[in-house]
Design a protein around this motif. Structure first.
Motif, short mmCIF file in Angstrom:
data_model
loop_
_atom_site.label_atom_id
_atom_site.label_comp_id
_atom_site.label_asym_id
_atom_site.label_seq_id
_atom_site.Cartn_x
_atom_site.Cartn_y
_atom_site.Cartn_z
N THR A 1 -11.13 3.74 13.27
CA THR A 1 -10.89 2.32 13.00
C THR A 1 -9.65 2.19 12.16
OG1 THR A 1 -12.31 2.40 11.03
CG2 THR A 1 -13.35 1.74 13.10
N ASP A 2 -9.03 1.06 12.20
CA ASP A 2 -7.78 0.87 11.46
C ASP A 2 -8.04 0.93 9.95
OD1 ASP A 2 -4.99 0.42 11.30
OD2 ASP A 2 -5.39 -1.67 10.74
N VAL A 3 -7.21 1.69 9.26
CA VAL A 3 -7.30 1.82 7.81
C VAL A 3 -5.89 1.68 7.24
CG1 VAL A 3 -7.94 3.32 5.88
CG2 VAL A 3 -9.25 3.40 8.02
N PRO A 4 -5.68 0.79 6.28
CA PRO A 4 -4.33 0.64 5.71
C PRO A 4 -3.92 1.85 4.87
CG PRO A 4 -5.91 -0.76 4.56
CD PRO A 4 -6.64 -0.17 5.72
N ASP A 5 -2.63 2.04 4.74
CA ASP A 5 -2.11 3.15 3.94
C ASP A 5 -2.69 3.14 2.52
OD1 ASP A 5 -0.62 3.67 6.15
OD2 ASP A 5 1.35 3.48 5.18
N ALA A 6 -2.80 1.96 1.95
CA ALA A 6 -3.27 1.86 0.57
C ALA A 6 -4.67 2.44 0.42
CB ALA A 6 -3.24 0.40 0.12
N GLU A 7 -5.53 2.22 1.39
CA GLU A 7 -6.88 2.76 1.31
C GLU A 7 -6.88 4.28 1.44
OE1 GLU A 7 -11.08 2.68 3.84
OE2 GLU A 7 -9.84 0.87 3.79
N LEU A 8 -6.04 4.79 2.36
CA LEU A 8 -5.94 6.25 2.51
C LEU A 8 -5.42 6.88 1.22
CD1 LEU A 8 -4.48 6.52 6.13
CD2 LEU A 8 -6.78 7.16 5.39
N LEU A 9 -4.40 6.26 0.62
CA LEU A 9 -3.85 6.81 -0.63
C LEU A 9 -4.86 6.74 -1.76
CD1 LEU A 9 -0.17 5.48 -0.53
CD2 LEU A 9 -0.90 7.88 -0.57
N GLU A 10 -5.62 5.66 -1.83
CA GLU A 10 -6.65 5.56 -2.87
C GLU A 10 -7.70 6.67 -2.69
OE1 GLU A 10 -9.96 2.32 -4.58
OE2 GLU A 10 -8.72 1.85 -2.82
#
Length: 480
Positions: free
Chosen positions: A429-438
């Motif tokens: 599912t789509d995940v924004p960069d900010a969530e991956l970095l967090e």
């Protein structure tokens, strides 16, 4: 006098002719059927010029025919040289030029004798008397250079030399083993060969699929399974109701190898199956040394790939001195002092040092109990502002995000730091960069965090768990 592989398999057929030997996609071949078919193939291959110690390139899809062809080659005292049936023509031509086979099975290569996939011989099925091949296998590897090489095992095709490996793996004559990986890769080839020679029933998957693997374990009552971390990850990402639909109670051993396994994933499998059923093996195709570790040992030495059960291992620092305990260095291996390596290269030269030590370029460290821990491969390491960053560590952290299906981290040039990590991710599912970095910031130091992310719509590793990292990097470098 020890049996050749062919003679040993024929003895197994005589002892229990109706026992299943190989199953694929619902088709079952008994030991007696296997004996007769491989004898016919061997006669046909001989008519096409295959003789003792010749190479035979096998470019067939995963399945019964692949193993039948391999056994027929052994029955002629020749050496099977497995390759992917999906190789581009140019790459296959390079391999054939190295191997100079007497025959190519499965595809046409201009200038070389060949037989097509699905070939049915019209030859007798009486046994052949041939000496054992001097070299029992010759798989290929692209290695870090991307150039193909052959890794020719220098042990003869004699059953007494190979069947002990089945015991090391936990395969017995009563086993039903699930071969999930591509047979042209060394791990599935080696374990399937050991299983057949031990008398096991080998269930081959044409292509890995997570739910199908569980279905086959349930239906076939498989007690042994080959795995790589990519497969383990795909199975674990199945919805729990799907995973729980199938019984895996028959499994005694899940043997994973071929790539580092993220700690979170290994722990999840141990919790699911029990520590005694999750095993790991570390070795190169060259097999200078082999380590093995069981899940209960791993819980006491988290992250380790075990201690040597064959050969010797040492870790040296950049100065070529023994690394301190816990200090990352290059891993060097050998079979023993004054013992020749169990292989030879065609198309490459081993990286060696005095004393018979060789390295595959892997990096790692030892603890006080002699357990080995892997960090990454030297050629994959990214130098970020003078600090060593290991893609495998970042990938393990990325893959622990519930939306990630696969990932690959490469180093891209940076005018300030020299290189920075760039992460390719396949997402459910789509995940924004900010969530991956967090997610990553809770698991990695700041200098290890990817500076950029790239979405892809396909798996980044093949069914054998391999990724062509150098090619992915080359595609993303600016034109020179």
């Amino acid at each position: 006098m020890t049996d050749t592989f062919g003679a040993h398999l024929d003895r197994l057929a005589a002892a229990a002719p109706d026992r299943p030997a190989i199953t694929c996609e619902g088709v079952v071949v008994t030991r007696e059927q296997l004996r007769r078919k491989t004898n016919r193939l061997a006669h046909a291959y001989a008519k096409h010029g295959v003789g003792h110690d010749d190479f035979v390139t096998i470019a067939l899809p995963n399945g019964i025919e692949f193993l039948e062809s391999t056994i027929a080659v052994w029955k002629l005292g020749a050496t099977p040289q497995p390759v992917s049936a999906r190789l581009p023509a140019g790459e296959l031509q390079e391999i054939v030029q190295l191997a100079k086979p007497a025959l190519v099975v499965g595809t046409k290569i201009d200038g070389w004798p060949w037989l097509p996939a699905g070939f049915e011989p019209e030859t007798p099925d009486d046994p052949l008397a041939a000496p054992a091949a001097s070299c029992w296998k010759a798989p290929t590897s692209g290695g870090s250079t991307g150039r193909p090489k052959l890794i020719v095992a220098t042990q003869p095709a004699e059953a007494d030399l190979i069947t002990p490996f089945a015991g090391l793996l936990g395969i017995s004559g009563d086993s039903t083993m699930l071969t999930t990986g591509p047979l042209h890769h060394n791990g599935p080839f080696m374990t399937s060969a050991a299983g057949l020679l031990a008398g096991a029933h080998v269930v081959v998957m044409p292509k890995f699929d997570a739910e199908t693997a569980l279905l086959l374990i349930d239906r076939q009552r498989a007690d042994w399974m080959y795995a790589v971390p990519t497969m383990m990850h795909r199975i674990w990402r199945l919805p729990p109701p799907t995973r729980d639909r199938y019984s895996v109670n028959s499994l005694r051993v899940v043997m994973h190898m071929a790539a580092p396994c993220p700690g979170w994933l290994k722990e999840a499998w141990i919790d699911w199956l029990g520590a005694g059923r999750v095993h790991e093996l570390y070795a190169g195709t060259e097999a200078q040394a082999i380590t093995v570790i069981r899940g209960d040992e791993w819980l006491r030495h988290r992250g380790s790939v075990g201690r040597p059960v064959l050969g010797e291992i040492q870790v040296l620092n950049e100065a070529g001195e023994q690394a301190k305990l816990g200090e990352v260095g290059k891993i060097w291996m050998r079979r023993g002092e004054n013992v020749a390596p169990p292989y030879r290269y065609l198309g490459a030269t081993a990286t060696s040092r005095p004393g018979g030590w060789e390295t595959l370029g892997d990096l790692g460290y030892l603890d006080s109990d002699g357990y080995l821990y892997l960090t990454d491969r030297e050629t994959d390491m990214i130098l970020v502002g003078g600090s060593n960053v290991y893609p495998a560590e970042i990938e393990a952290a990325i893959d622990s995000h519930p939306a990630v299906l696969s990932s690959c981290v490469i180093g891209l040039p940076d005018p300030d730091l020299g290189n920075t990590p760039h992460a390719l991710v396949q997402l459910a599912t789509d995940v924004p960069d900010a969530e991956l970095l967090e997610h990553l910031a809770k698991r990695l130091g700041g200098y290890k965090l990817p500076r950029s992310f790239e979405r892809v719509d396909h798996p980044l590793r093949d069914d054998g768990g391999k990724v062509r990292r150098s090619a992915l990097r080359a595609e993303r470098l600016p034109p020179q």
